[in-house]
Design a protein around this motif. Structure first.
Motif, PDB file in Angstrom:
ATOM      1  N   ASP A 150       0.831  -1.206   0.000  1.00  0.00           N
ATOM      2  CA  ASP A 150       0.000   0.000   0.000  1.00  0.00           C
ATOM      3  C   ASP A 150       0.868   1.258   0.000  1.00  0.00           C
ATOM      4  OD1 ASP A 150      -2.232  -1.607   0.009  1.00  0.00           O
ATOM      5  OD2 ASP A 150      -2.635  -1.357   2.163  1.00  0.00           O
ATOM      6  N   VAL A 151       1.918   1.259   0.802  1.00  0.00           N
ATOM      7  CA  VAL A 151       2.816   2.419   0.867  1.00  0.00           C
ATOM      8  C   VAL A 151       3.511   2.612  -0.474  1.00  0.00           C
ATOM      9  CG1 VAL A 151       4.933   3.296   1.934  1.00  0.00           C
ATOM     10  CG2 VAL A 151       3.128   2.340   3.364  1.00  0.00           C
ATOM     11  N   ALA A 177       2.354   1.720  -3.406  1.00  0.00           N
ATOM     12  CA  ALA A 177       1.347   2.237  -4.331  1.00  0.00           C
ATOM     13  C   ALA A 177       1.113   3.722  -4.083  1.00  0.00           C
ATOM     14  CB  ALA A 177       0.046   1.454  -4.185  1.00  0.00           C
ATOM     15  N   MET A 178       1.052   4.117  -2.818  1.00  0.00           N
ATOM     16  CA  MET A 178       0.879   5.528  -2.487  1.00  0.00           C
ATOM     17  C   MET A 178       2.079   6.345  -2.948  1.00  0.00           C
ATOM     18  SD  MET A 178      -0.852   5.132   1.291  1.00  0.00           S
ATOM     19  CE  MET A 178      -0.622   6.815   1.753  1.00  0.00           C
ATOM     20  N   SER A 179       3.266   5.802  -2.785  1.00  0.00           N
ATOM     21  CA  SER A 179       4.477   6.494  -3.215  1.00  0.00           C
ATOM     22  C   SER A 179       4.471   6.691  -4.730  1.00  0.00           C
ATOM     23  CB  SER A 179       5.710   5.694  -2.800  1.00  0.00           C
ATOM     24  OG  SER A 179       6.886   6.287  -3.285  1.00  0.00           O
ATOM     25  N   CYS A 211       1.845   6.788  -6.652  1.00  0.00           N
ATOM     26  CA  CYS A 211       0.790   7.764  -6.932  1.00  0.00           C
ATOM     27  C   CYS A 211       1.280   9.181  -6.650  1.00  0.00           C
ATOM     28  CB  CYS A 211      -0.447   7.431  -6.110  1.00  0.00           C
ATOM     29  SG  CYS A 211      -1.845   8.508  -6.416  1.00  0.00           S
ATOM     30  N   CYS A 212       1.981   9.367  -5.544  1.00  0.00           N
ATOM     31  CA  CYS A 212       2.508  10.693  -5.197  1.00  0.00           C
ATOM     32  C   CYS A 212       3.535  11.160  -6.227  1.00  0.00           C
ATOM     33  CB  CYS A 212       3.126  10.673  -3.811  1.00  0.00           C
ATOM     34  SG  CYS A 212       1.904  10.576  -2.479  1.00  0.00           S
TER      35      CYS A 212
END
Length: 133
Positions: free
Chosen positions: A97-98, A100-102, A104-105
């Motif tokens: 999840d982290v 994927a968030m990274s 995305c960011c």
């Protein structure tokens, strides 16, 4: 308590046997008799844990005690490994999840930079047009 130790050791010793201070059995027995359990917290904890499942003191249970302890230890270790595996899987999920968030960011940051460059050109053109006006 020292009086009790002396009495116990005199009861155990055979008056007809020659005194053998180097006898391994005598040394072990004296060591056990000299042990003070009230100060040995590890020993007390071990005895408490043992009293939970060692309820019958007979020949069969004494013979099987080591095997029982090893089976309990194995079961505890298996439970720990199972729980640790679940924690590991959860951490891997959090890590995904982290990541994927990274990603995305990073995408959003690159889009913002591109938009900023485009708007910067627009602002420059707008200011130029306003100046000409």
């Amino acid at each position: 308590m020292s009086d009790t130790k002396v009495e116990m050791s005199t009861v155990i010793q055979n008056p007809n046997a020659p005194s053998q201070p180097n006898n391994p059995l005598s040394r072990k027995l004296n060591k056990i008799l000299e042990t003070r359990l009230d100060n040995d917290k590890e020993m007390l904890e071990a005895l408490k844990a043992l009293s939970v499942f060692f309820t019958d003191n007979n020949l069969r249970t004494r013979r099987n005690l080591r095997g029982d302890i090893e089976r309990r230890s194995l079961a505890i270790n298996e439970d720990f490994a199972r729980i640790f595996k679940e924690v590991k899987e959860e951490l891997e999920s959090v890590n995904e999840d982290v990541q994927a968030m990274s990603t995305c960011c990073e995408e959003m940051t690159s889009r913002l930079k591109a938009v900023k460059e485009q708007t910067q050109d627009l602002i420059v053109k707008t200011n130029k047009l306003q100046g000409e006006k």
